[in-house]
Write a protein that holds these residues in place. Structure first.
Motif, short mmCIF file in Angstrom:
data_model
loop_
_atom_site.label_atom_id
_atom_site.label_comp_id
_atom_site.label_asym_id
_atom_site.label_seq_id
_atom_site.Cartn_x
_atom_site.Cartn_y
_atom_site.Cartn_z
N UNK A 294 0.81 -1.22 0.00
CA UNK A 294 0.00 0.00 0.00
C UNK A 294 0.84 1.27 0.00
N UNK A 295 2.04 1.21 0.62
CA UNK A 295 2.82 2.45 0.68
C UNK A 295 3.24 2.95 -0.71
N UNK A 296 3.27 2.06 -1.71
CA UNK A 296 3.61 2.53 -3.06
C UNK A 296 2.49 3.39 -3.64
N UNK A 297 1.25 3.05 -3.32
CA UNK A 297 0.13 3.89 -3.75
C UNK A 297 0.25 5.28 -3.14
N UNK A 298 0.55 5.33 -1.85
CA UNK A 298 0.63 6.63 -1.18
C UNK A 298 1.85 7.43 -1.64
N UNK A 299 2.94 6.73 -1.94
CA UNK A 299 4.11 7.44 -2.49
C UNK A 299 3.74 8.10 -3.82
N UNK A 320 0.48 8.85 5.38
CA UNK A 320 0.13 7.43 5.22
C UNK A 320 1.33 6.62 4.74
N UNK A 321 2.09 7.16 3.80
CA UNK A 321 3.26 6.44 3.28
C UNK A 321 4.29 6.21 4.37
N UNK A 322 4.60 7.26 5.15
CA UNK A 322 5.63 7.14 6.18
C UNK A 322 5.19 6.20 7.30
N UNK A 323 3.89 6.12 7.55
CA UNK A 323 3.40 5.19 8.56
C UNK A 323 3.54 3.74 8.12
N UNK A 324 3.58 3.51 6.81
CA UNK A 324 3.59 2.15 6.27
C UNK A 324 4.96 1.67 5.80
N UNK A 325 5.83 2.59 5.36
CA UNK A 325 7.13 2.16 4.87
C UNK A 325 7.92 1.49 5.99
N UNK A 326 8.52 0.33 5.72
CA UNK A 326 9.37 -0.30 6.74
C UNK A 326 10.61 0.55 7.00
N UNK A 327 11.08 0.54 8.22
CA UNK A 327 12.25 1.33 8.59
C UNK A 327 13.48 0.93 7.77
#
Length: 403
Positions: A294-299, A320-327
């Motif tokens: 999902x983080x690719x959609x938000x990116x 939303x992207x930063x909440x989902x991207x793995x560290x």
């Protein structure tokens, strides 16, 4: 389709049976029989005998299986010979020779082809291995794969071509990240040609998709990239996959770079609808380049809304992207934060935007400062109005990103 598959289909149709009806008669799943007919899976003697009896083929299917089994054994011996010759060649690097021997042992033991698993592993290696180590590993595997392709024919060849296409994409990724767009262009072309020859629809779309996505980072004219996406767009057919979502994401980003913001936003909306249909394993595969989490959609939304000047929507997508991207994906997280810097600058908070961008770049380890990151950082530089470019912070940032 293999020869046994062709013979099976001919007798099945002559008997007026569907795959489901034949599957019921021989107590096998119809999807498995479909794969055998298409040459995707090899037949077994018990299957040949059961189908021969059910269809009244008079031994024709057993004979077809015997012929194919003999041909398969010949192909196996040919691949074994190729692997042995490669391993014994004096000029071959030790790792190449050892890997050729390992593949040879697998073939001799009758193991299923493992290239799909190797390609899958590279999806994770791309994010976790240093670029130079990944390049060395790819060189070894692609050398072995090239020799297997030269020796292979029949149904096995399609799988090898599919693997070669995906590994060619991996090489192209590295070329773009290193700022070698001219070399990447050659590998994109090779990846698409290999995918076409493999006959695998998803690989065909993936070749176009990754070329379009990376066209937003490698200095190509955005309108040229949009035109490329136009060529590939008919392949989508509303079929939700990582490749089709990647194609729409790249198209949306290219449209925004070309200043076609209304079309870019519409493409993001279409992408959102398609991404909602993705299978769960594709969405949850957050650590692989082959997944589409999902983080690719938000990116993509962050990129498009930032360029369109829709800052409230951009900030929502960034959160939303930063909440989902793995560290573990520090570079990709930093690219989203660079979008935040662009928003700050374009809203008038130029000192904080420049400071955020500079702090991000200073904090990132050197291996993350590749051309993909620097391309996004240059968008921060470009956002600064001409009247504000005498600021020391602006000069410092341009020196870092080479703008």
């Amino acid at each position: 389709m293999g020869r046994f598959g062709e013979t099976l289909k001919q007798h099945r149709l002559a008997a007026g049976l569907s795959l489901r009806a034949l599957g019921s008669a021989v107590r096998l799943d119809f999807s498995y029989l479909s794969q055998v007919e298409r040459g995707v899976r090899p037949p077994t003697r018990p299957l040949a005998e059961a189908c021969d009896d059910a269809l009244g083929a008079g031994g024709a299917l057993v004979q077809a299986w015997q012929r194919q089994a003999g041909e398969t054994d010949m192909r196996r011996r040919k691949v074994l010979g190729a692997m042995g010759a490669l391993a014994a060649a004096p000029a071959v690097a030790p790792l190449v020779g050892l890997e050729a021997l390992r593949h040879g042992f697998g073939v001799a033991a009758g193991h299923a082809d493992e290239w799909d698993r190797i390609v899958e592993d590279y999806g994770y290696d791309y994010y976790r291995l240093p670029a130079d180590q990944l390049d060395r590993q790819l060189t070894v595997d692609m050398t072995v794969l090239q020799h297997q392709l030269a020796a292979a024919d029949g149904p096995q060849r399609a799988g090898l071509l599919r693997a070669a296409s995906k590994l060619s994409l991996m090489v192209a990724f590295g070329m773009v990240a290193a700022g070698q767009g001219w070399a990447a262009a050659r590998w994109w072309r090779s990846a698409r040609e290999l995918a076409d020859k493999s006959g695998d629809p998803d690989s065909v779309v993936a070749g176009w998709a990754w070329d379009v996505v990376n066209g937003c980072y490698d200095g190509r004219d955005p309108n040229t990239v949009v035109q490329m996406s136009d060529q590939a767009l008919p392949l989508v057919h509303q079929r939700a996959s990582a490749a089709t979502c990647g194609l729409l994401a790249g198209r949306a980003q290219a449209l925004s770079l070309a200043g076609r913001h209304t079309e870019a936003v519409a493409t993001v909306e279409r992408l959102s609808d398609l991404a909602s249909q993705l299978p769960t394993p594709v969405i949850t595969d957050v650590e692989s380049v082959w997944g589409w989490p999902e983080h690719r959609l938000h990116y993509t939304a962050s990129w498009v809304f930032t360029h369109a000047g829709r800052f409230a929507d951009a900030k929502r997508a960034q959160s939303l992207a930063l909440a989902l991207y793995p560290q573990s994906q520090a570079r990709l997280r930093a690219q989203v934060q660079l979008h935040q810097a662009v928003c700050l600058i374009r809203e008038g908070d130029i000192p904080d935007g420049l400071r955020l961008a500079a702090d991000l770049l200073d904090a990132l380890p050197g291996e993350h400062r590749n051309e993909l990151l620097l391309t996004v950082a240059r968008q921060v530089v470009d956002a600064v109005p001409g009247s504000e470019r005498r600021r020391p912070a602006y000069g410092d940032l341009t020196a870092i990103v080479g703008a």
